[in-house]
Design a protein around this motif. Structure first.
Motif, PDB file in Angstrom:
ATOM      1  N   THR A 120     -32.467  66.541  38.045  1.00 30.58           N
ATOM      2  CA  THR A 120     -32.253  66.779  39.469  1.00 30.58           C
ATOM      3  C   THR A 120     -32.130  65.466  40.227  1.00 30.58           C
ATOM      4  OG1 THR A 120     -33.505  68.848  39.343  1.00 30.58           O
ATOM      5  CG2 THR A 120     -33.234  67.865  41.531  1.00 30.58           C
ATOM      6  N   VAL A 121     -32.984  64.512  39.878  1.00 32.43           N
ATOM      7  CA  VAL A 121     -32.941  63.202  40.534  1.00 32.43           C
ATOM      8  C   VAL A 121     -31.598  62.526  40.274  1.00 32.43           C
ATOM      9  CG1 VAL A 121     -33.980  60.905  40.634  1.00 32.43           C
ATOM     10  CG2 VAL A 121     -35.444  62.913  40.446  1.00 32.43           C
ATOM     11  N   LEU A 122     -31.123  62.582  39.029  1.00 36.68           N
ATOM     12  CA  LEU A 122     -29.851  61.945  38.696  1.00 36.68           C
ATOM     13  C   LEU A 122     -28.703  62.588  39.462  1.00 36.68           C
ATOM     14  CD1 LEU A 122     -28.156  59.976  37.059  1.00 36.68           C
ATOM     15  CD2 LEU A 122     -28.107  61.663  35.195  1.00 36.68           C
ATOM     16  N   ARG A 123     -28.668  63.906  39.492  1.00 38.90           N
ATOM     17  CA  ARG A 123     -27.601  64.579  40.232  1.00 38.90           C
ATOM     18  C   ARG A 123     -27.665  64.229  41.718  1.00 38.90           C
ATOM     19  NH1 ARG A 123     -28.969  69.068  36.942  1.00 38.90           N
ATOM     20  NH2 ARG A 123     -30.172  69.963  38.676  1.00 38.90           N
ATOM     21  N   ALA A 124     -28.871  64.201  42.254  1.00 38.45           N
ATOM     22  CA  ALA A 124     -29.020  63.873  43.672  1.00 38.45           C
ATOM     23  C   ALA A 124     -28.579  62.449  43.956  1.00 38.45           C
ATOM     24  CB  ALA A 124     -30.470  64.081  44.102  1.00 38.45           C
ATOM     25  N   ALA A 125     -28.929  61.522  43.077  1.00 37.40           N
ATOM     26  CA  ALA A 125     -28.563  60.117  43.267  1.00 37.40           C
ATOM     27  C   ALA A 125     -27.054  59.939  43.232  1.00 37.40           C
ATOM     28  CB  ALA A 125     -29.228  59.259  42.194  1.00 37.40           C
ATOM     29  N   ILE A 126     -26.400  60.564  42.252  1.00 36.20           N
ATOM     30  CA  ILE A 126     -24.946  60.439  42.137  1.00 36.20           C
ATOM     31  C   ILE A 126     -24.267  61.080  43.338  1.00 36.20           C
ATOM     32  CG2 ILE A 126     -22.938  61.153  40.794  1.00 36.20           C
ATOM     33  CD1 ILE A 126     -24.683  60.922  38.274  1.00 36.20           C
ATOM     34  N   SER A 127     -24.744  62.251  43.727  1.00 36.01           N
ATOM     35  CA  SER A 127     -24.149  62.939  44.875  1.00 36.01           C
ATOM     36  C   SER A 127     -24.297  62.120  46.153  1.00 36.01           C
ATOM     37  CB  SER A 127     -24.807  64.310  45.049  1.00 36.01           C
ATOM     38  OG  SER A 127     -24.308  64.971  46.193  1.00 36.01           O
ATOM     39  N   LEU A 128     -25.474  61.546  46.363  1.00 39.39           N
ATOM     40  CA  LEU A 128     -25.679  60.751  47.570  1.00 39.39           C
ATOM     41  C   LEU A 128     -24.870  59.461  47.520  1.00 39.39           C
ATOM     42  CD1 LEU A 128     -27.009  60.420  50.273  1.00 39.39           C
ATOM     43  CD2 LEU A 128     -29.055  59.535  49.128  1.00 39.39           C
ATOM     44  N   LYS A 129     -24.774  58.868  46.345  1.00 39.10           N
ATOM     45  CA  LYS A 129     -23.921  57.678  46.205  1.00 39.10           C
ATOM     46  C   LYS A 129     -22.482  58.001  46.554  1.00 39.10           C
ATOM     47  CE  LYS A 129     -21.962  57.009  42.541  1.00 39.10           C
ATOM     48  NZ  LYS A 129     -20.641  57.330  41.933  1.00 39.10           N
ATOM     49  N   ASP A 130     -21.993  59.134  46.074  1.00 32.44           N
ATOM     50  CA  ASP A 130     -20.623  59.541  46.399  1.00 32.44           C
ATOM     51  C   ASP A 130     -20.456  59.762  47.898  1.00 32.44           C
ATOM     52  OD1 ASP A 130     -19.929  59.422  43.742  1.00 32.44           O
ATOM     53  OD2 ASP A 130     -20.161  61.583  43.390  1.00 32.44           O
ATOM     54  N   LYS A 131     -21.486  60.318  48.534  1.00 35.34           N
ATOM     55  CA  LYS A 131     -21.426  60.530  49.981  1.00 35.34           C
ATOM     56  C   LYS A 131     -21.413  59.198  50.726  1.00 35.34           C
ATOM     57  CE  LYS A 131     -21.609  63.232  53.644  1.00 35.34           C
ATOM     58  NZ  LYS A 131     -20.497  64.157  53.993  1.00 35.34           N
ATOM     59  N   VAL A 132     -22.194  58.249  50.256  1.00 31.80           N
ATOM     60  CA  VAL A 132     -22.188  56.907  50.857  1.00 31.80           C
ATOM     61  C   VAL A 132     -20.796  56.299  50.771  1.00 31.80           C
ATOM     62  CG1 VAL A 132     -23.032  54.543  50.550  1.00 31.80           C
ATOM     63  CG2 VAL A 132     -24.644  56.457  50.500  1.00 31.80           C
ATOM     64  N   VAL A 133     -20.182  56.410  49.603  1.00 27.85           N
ATOM     65  CA  VAL A 133     -18.823  55.880  49.428  1.00 27.85           C
ATOM     66  C   VAL A 133     -17.855  56.580  50.360  1.00 27.85           C
ATOM     67  CG1 VAL A 133     -16.899  55.705  47.799  1.00 27.85           C
ATOM     68  CG2 VAL A 133     -19.226  55.158  47.047  1.00 27.85           C
ATOM     69  N   GLU A 134     -17.965  57.896  50.454  1.00 34.51           N
ATOM     70  CA  GLU A 134     -17.059  58.658  51.306  1.00 34.51           C
ATOM     71  C   GLU A 134     -17.198  58.236  52.774  1.00 34.51           C
ATOM     72  OE1 GLU A 134     -14.231  61.321  52.632  1.00 34.51           O
ATOM     73  OE2 GLU A 134     -14.694  60.724  50.563  1.00 34.51           O
ATOM     74  N   MET A 135     -18.417  58.076  53.234  1.00 30.58           N
ATOM     75  CA  MET A 135     -18.655  57.797  54.647  1.00 30.58           C
ATOM     76  C   MET A 135     -18.392  56.353  55.027  1.00 30.58           C
ATOM     77  SD  MET A 135     -19.338  60.715  55.889  1.00 30.58           S
ATOM     78  CE  MET A 135     -19.890  60.281  57.539  1.00 30.58           C
ATOM     79  N   THR A 136     -18.574  55.439  54.099  1.00 35.16           N
ATOM     80  CA  THR A 136     -18.407  54.022  54.439  1.00 35.16           C
ATOM     81  C   THR A 136     -17.078  53.439  53.980  1.00 35.16           C
ATOM     82  OG1 THR A 136     -19.464  53.258  52.376  1.00 35.16           O
ATOM     83  CG2 THR A 136     -20.898  53.660  54.288  1.00 35.16           C
ATOM     84  N   TRP A 137     -16.413  54.117  53.045  1.00 35.74           N
ATOM     85  CA  TRP A 137     -15.229  53.508  52.440  1.00 35.74           C
ATOM     86  C   TRP A 137     -14.020  54.425  52.377  1.00 35.74           C
ATOM     87  CZ3 TRP A 137     -13.153  49.093  51.720  1.00 35.74           C
ATOM     88  CH2 TRP A 137     -12.190  48.873  50.749  1.00 35.74           C
ATOM     89  N   LYS A 138     -14.170  55.609  51.815  1.00 43.21           N
ATOM     90  CA  LYS A 138     -13.005  56.445  51.544  1.00 43.21           C
ATOM     91  C   LYS A 138     -12.639  57.386  52.671  1.00 43.21           C
ATOM     92  CE  LYS A 138     -13.303  56.618  46.482  1.00 43.21           C
ATOM     93  NZ  LYS A 138     -13.468  57.492  45.306  1.00 43.21           N
ATOM     94  N   GLY A 139     -13.602  57.807  53.440  1.00 42.90           N
ATOM     95  CA  GLY A 139     -13.375  58.867  54.391  1.00 42.90           C
ATOM     96  C   GLY A 139     -12.824  58.409  55.718  1.00 42.90           C
ATOM     97  N   SER A 140     -12.964  59.268  56.695  1.00 42.14           N
ATOM     98  CA  SER A 140     -12.377  59.013  58.012  1.00 42.14           C
ATOM     99  C   SER A 140     -13.009  57.833  58.713  1.00 42.14           C
ATOM    100  CB  SER A 140     -12.539  60.265  58.887  1.00 42.14           C
ATOM    101  OG  SER A 140     -13.907  60.593  59.042  1.00 42.14           O
ATOM    102  N   ARG A 141     -14.234  57.440  58.270  1.00 40.15           N
ATOM    103  CA  ARG A 141     -14.913  56.328  58.931  1.00 40.15           C
ATOM    104  C   ARG A 141     -14.555  54.990  58.312  1.00 40.15           C
ATOM    105  NH1 ARG A 141     -21.136  57.547  59.612  1.00 40.15           N
ATOM    106  NH2 ARG A 141     -20.940  55.464  60.486  1.00 40.15           N
ATOM    107  N   ARG A 142     -13.736  55.013  57.278  1.00 39.73           N
ATOM    108  CA  ARG A 142     -13.364  53.756  56.641  1.00 39.73           C
ATOM    109  C   ARG A 142     -12.635  52.858  57.631  1.00 39.73           C
ATOM    110  NH1 ARG A 142      -9.577  52.776  51.268  1.00 39.73           N
ATOM    111  NH2 ARG A 142      -9.290  50.554  51.571  1.00 39.73           N
TER     112      ARG A 142
END
Length: 424
Positions: free
Chosen positions: A42-64
């Motif tokens: 569960t921790v691993l899945r949560a970490a990967i999911s949150l990392k992906d969200k960080v990337v989306e919000m700071t780099w890939k997504g509309s806020r890039r």
């Protein structure tokens, strides 16, 4: 578990100036039972999911940021996303994380002139070039590795770095975030990943000497404390801009007897001037407000520095004891309202991971997991509800959710855990 955690987030701790949540009843629960809801998968899945969200919000997504990078720092900017992806790569081996690191580093490199004022790991060019060299080396890109190393060596030529006070060297600060200690940490980071003598001692030791000389000059009016520093006129004690951060860096170098005694004497001075009732540490010299228990100010940063001191000065049991006592302060203070590394739950959890590595006592791993469990159920709600950082930094490393992702990755291998940008 979820309902208990959610209720805890709604209560405030008495007499804490609204800094802490009322977590006492959870702290006294059986921790093994409290952690059953977070198995490693569960921790691993949560970490990967949150990392992906960080990337989306700071780099890939509309806020890039599509124009010049406004904040390319590790502390609050895009390089914090790089650090998070690097930690993910180290745990999962996912090559896409490494490629993403390289892509963001190259973009930040184009913005380096805009951040040329500071030379530190967390808030300056030192961090950009250090991460760039490490990422390129992991990719097997020798040309890129050499490029970033040469850029870092140019930073090392900054004339103020090795200048002591007798030569007028008070112009550059000494702290971890913006000063000479932060430059040395970047160099130590490079040597950890690329080899101990990648940046030779004869380049770094003059900076160490300048920091020691500056500390002695700054403490000249207080014979009880061998080393003292000012940042913007205030004698801070914390990890970000004060003694705890500077001493943490000095402890990574082979110190002569006089230098080592000054470091130990400074730690003893701090230990003897804790708040008598709580055991917490003041945020700055002479500050009587016993309010902050976090990495940037208070017992959390000191616990981690004292852990390092205990490892270096193994014959001095007092540092081990003081580290354990500081960890107790963090535990008894409960859950703070923010999520980040600098002044939030994620940063405080790392005090327990440091103590776990020092002592091998499973209770500290369990305490880190208890804090991580709280974040699992509440972190995004705290940020969304305005209890976290400013909106612009909600996914940053030190003020937002990227630090939580790093904590979760580190919980998978607690014996190898390291506070980002502070422990090596």
């Amino acid at each position: 578990m979820s309902s208990v955690m959610e209720f805890a987030s709604q209560e405030t701790h008495e007499n804490s100036d609204d800094q802490h949540l009322d977590f006492d009843f959870i702290l006294h629960m059986d921790l093994t039972a409290a952690n059953l809801s977070l198995p490693n998968e569960t921790v691993l899945r949560a970490a990967i999911s949150l990392k992906d969200k960080v990337v989306e919000m700071t780099w890939k997504g509309s806020r890039r940021i599509t124009g010049p990078v406004v904040d390319p720092t590790i502390y609050s900017g895009l390089l914090g996303t790089v650090f998070t992806c690097l930690r993910s790569y180290e745990v999962t081996g996912n090559q896409q994380d490494l490629l993403l690191c390289s892509e963001i580093v190259d973009t930040c490199l184009a913005a380096a002139p805009a951040s040329s004022r500071h030379v530190t790991f967390l808030c300056g060019r030192g961090g950009l070039y250090a991460l760039g060299a490490v990422v390129a080396n992991l990719k097997g890109d020798q040309q890129g590795r050499n490029l970033f190393l040469n850029l870092f060596l140019e930073v090392a030529q900054e004339r103020a770095l090795p200048i002591g006070p007798e030569e007028g060297g008070f112009g550059m600060s000494y702290d971890l975030m913006y000063g000479r200690a932060g430059f040395l940490w970047a160099a130590l980071f490079i040597n950890k990943y690329l080899g101990e003598e990648t940046l030779p001692s004869d380049l770094l030791l003059p900076v160490v000497d300048a920091i020691l000389a500056g500390g002695r000059a700054g403490a000249s009016d207080n014979p009880a404390c061998p080393l003292m520093y000012r940042w913007h006129g205030t004698r801070y004690w914390g990890a970000a801009n004060g003694l705890a951060g500077i001493l943490q860096v000095l402890l990574h170098f082979s110190l002569g007897q006089e230098d080592a005694e000054d470091v130990k004497g400074t730690l003893r001075y701090m230990m003897s001037n804790r708040f008598p009732l709580s055991g917490n540490y003041p945020s700055s010299e002479g500050n009587s407000r016993d309010k902050l228990v976090q990495w940037s100010h208070g017992a959390t940063g000191m616990a981690i520095t004292l852990c390092k001191a205990s490892q270096v000065f193994q014959n001095d049991r007092e540092f081990r004891d003081a580290a354990i006592e500081a960890g107790e302060v963090v535990w008894k203070s409960g859950i703070v309202k923010k999520v980040g590394l600098a002044d939030g739950v994620a940063g405080n959890a790392y005090a327990f991971l440091s103590l776990f590595r020092l002592t091998g006592d499973a209770v500290y791993e369990e305490r880190a997991k208890a804090f991580a469990s709280f974040l699992y159920h509440n972190a995004t709600k705290l940020v969304a509800g305005g209890h976290g950082s400013r909106a612009d930094y909600s996914y940053s490393l030190f003020e937002g959710l990227a630090g939580t992702a790093c904590l979760w990755f580190d919980l998978l291998e607690p014996e190898r855990s390291r506070f980002p940008g502070f422990e090596l």
